[in-house]
Scaffold this motif. Structure first.
Motif, PDB file in Angstrom:
ATOM      1  N   TRP A   1      38.075  35.469  41.860  1.00 46.17           N
ATOM      2  CA  TRP A   1      38.458  35.557  40.446  1.00 46.17           C
ATOM      3  C   TRP A   1      37.421  34.946  39.517  1.00 46.17           C
TER       4      TRP A   1
ATOM      5  N   LYS B   1      44.676  37.974  41.645  1.00 47.27           N
ATOM      6  CA  LYS B   1      45.333  39.089  42.336  1.00 47.27           C
ATOM      7  C   LYS B   1      44.437  40.322  42.333  1.00 47.27           C
ATOM      8  N   ILE B   2      43.859  40.629  41.183  1.00 49.28           N
ATOM      9  CA  ILE B   2      42.984  41.799  41.075  1.00 49.28           C
ATOM     10  C   ILE B   2      41.769  41.635  41.989  1.00 49.28           C
TER      11      ILE B   2
ATOM     12  N   TYR C   1      38.961  48.748  35.860  1.00 47.74           N
ATOM     13  CA  TYR C   1      40.369  48.562  36.203  1.00 47.74           C
ATOM     14  C   TYR C   1      41.150  48.260  34.934  1.00 47.74           C
TER      15      TYR C   1
ATOM     16  N   ASP D   1      49.692  41.275  36.640  1.00 50.22           N
ATOM     17  CA  ASP D   1      48.339  41.066  37.174  1.00 50.22           C
ATOM     18  C   ASP D   1      47.796  39.695  36.799  1.00 50.22           C
ATOM     19  N   THR D   2      46.984  39.149  37.678  1.00 50.37           N
ATOM     20  CA  THR D   2      46.170  37.967  37.395  1.00 50.37           C
ATOM     21  C   THR D   2      44.781  38.287  37.915  1.00 50.37           C
TER      22      THR D   2
ATOM     23  N   VAL E   1      44.442  46.532  33.433  1.00 46.97           N
ATOM     24  CA  VAL E   1      45.422  45.496  33.765  1.00 46.97           C
ATOM     25  C   VAL E   1      46.836  46.018  33.563  1.00 46.97           C
TER      26      VAL E   1
ATOM     27  N   GLU F   1      42.945  42.117  45.677  1.00 44.44           N
ATOM     28  CA  GLU F   1      43.307  43.483  46.039  1.00 44.44           C
ATOM     29  C   GLU F   1      42.114  44.426  46.062  1.00 44.44           C
TER      30      GLU F   1
END
Length: 285
Positions: A94, A83-84, A73, A79-80, A75, A87
């Protein structure tokens, strides 16, 4: 009276049917069109149909996306890691995402910048890292073991014995001490042998009797007293006859009665048996 004409409303078709095709993103719906003069159904709303078709299409795209979730992915702004992870349904959230990408992200999980490439397959990443770490650890252990074996093989047997031997088992001083080849050295060596066999006597007592009997000459012999007349002359530093020398000979010394150390230890052994110690002898014995 003229006949009054009857006016009639022209009749329309009681039922007019037709077909209308509504396009919904490629799907065609055939709907009957019913005239106003009969029972009728509310016509389909094209917007609602289009919305339903669009929703179905989006849903299908979502399923396809879930099946082909990318492992990497990039960034983007806003984005954090949380969050990534949310999603993309990253297992472990995290924290797991940070663990799997710590080398890329750095020491602060809150500082990620646009364009940063991170992996979403943190489980696979962790397994690969663990596998590499285990392989490195095994290689290090093998290297240390080989080095240890090499070190041990280089050490001599003397060093190994010295490391493992208790201090109490060190070689006796008599074995490593060298004595001078004179009266002083002979007396000291004799005292060491006497100590091993528990024979009493002192340096002074031995030295005093030697000076009187032979004046310190290990080859001295008495050829004029009764012993000489009887064929067994007194010999050596302490003038010992052969029968006495053989009877009181101390193991580990020479069998030659002229040998200084053998002569002294045999004479002291005899004096200890008869007088308690050579220190108690002050004349002919």
């Amino acid at each position: 009276m003229p006949e009054i004409g009857k006016h009639r409303r022209s009749r329309t078709s009681s039922l007019t049917r037709g077909i209308i095709a509504v396009s919904t993103g490629g799907a065609a719906l055939a709907l009957p069109l019913i005239g106003a003069t009969g029972a009728f159904a509310a016509p389909a709303q094209p917007a609602a149909v289009e919305k339903a078709a669009t929703s179905t299409a989006v849903s299908g795209k979502g399923i396809a996306a879930q099946k082909s979730t990318p492992s990497d992915y990039s960034v983007v702004v806003g984005d954090t890691l949380a969050k990534i992870a949310r999603e993309h349904s990253v297992s472990g959230g995290w924290k797991a995402l940070y663990e799997g990408n710590q080398k890329v992200v750095g020491g602060n999980p809150d500082l990620i910048h646009p364009g940063l490439k991170i992996t979403l397959d943190v489980k696979g990443e962790k397994k690969s890292a663990d596998k590499a770490e285990k392989a490195e650890s095994k290689a290090s252990d093998r290297a240390e073991e080989s080095s240890d074996r090499a070190d041990r093989s280089e050490r001599t047997s003397t060093e190994i014995a010295a490391e493992g031997a208790p201090a109490a088992e060190a070689a006796p001083a008599a074995e490593s001490t060298s004595y001078t080849n004179d009266l002083d050295g002979w007396i000291k060596e004799s005292l060491a042998v006497m100590a091993e066999h528990g024979i009493p006597g002192t340096y002074e007592g031995i030295h005093r009797n030697i000076i009187r009997e032979s004046a310190g000459d290990p080859q001295a012999i008495n050829n004029w007293d009764i012993n000489a007349i009887n064929g067994v002359p007194s010999k050596g530093l302490l003038q010992v006859i052969d029968p006495t020398f053989q009877a009181y000979h101390v193991p580990g010394t020479s069998m030659d009665s002229y040998d200084p150390v053998a002569n002294i230890t045999a004479a002291c052994n005899y004096a200890a048996d008869r007088y308690g110690s050579i220190d108690n002898v002050f004349g002919a014995y």
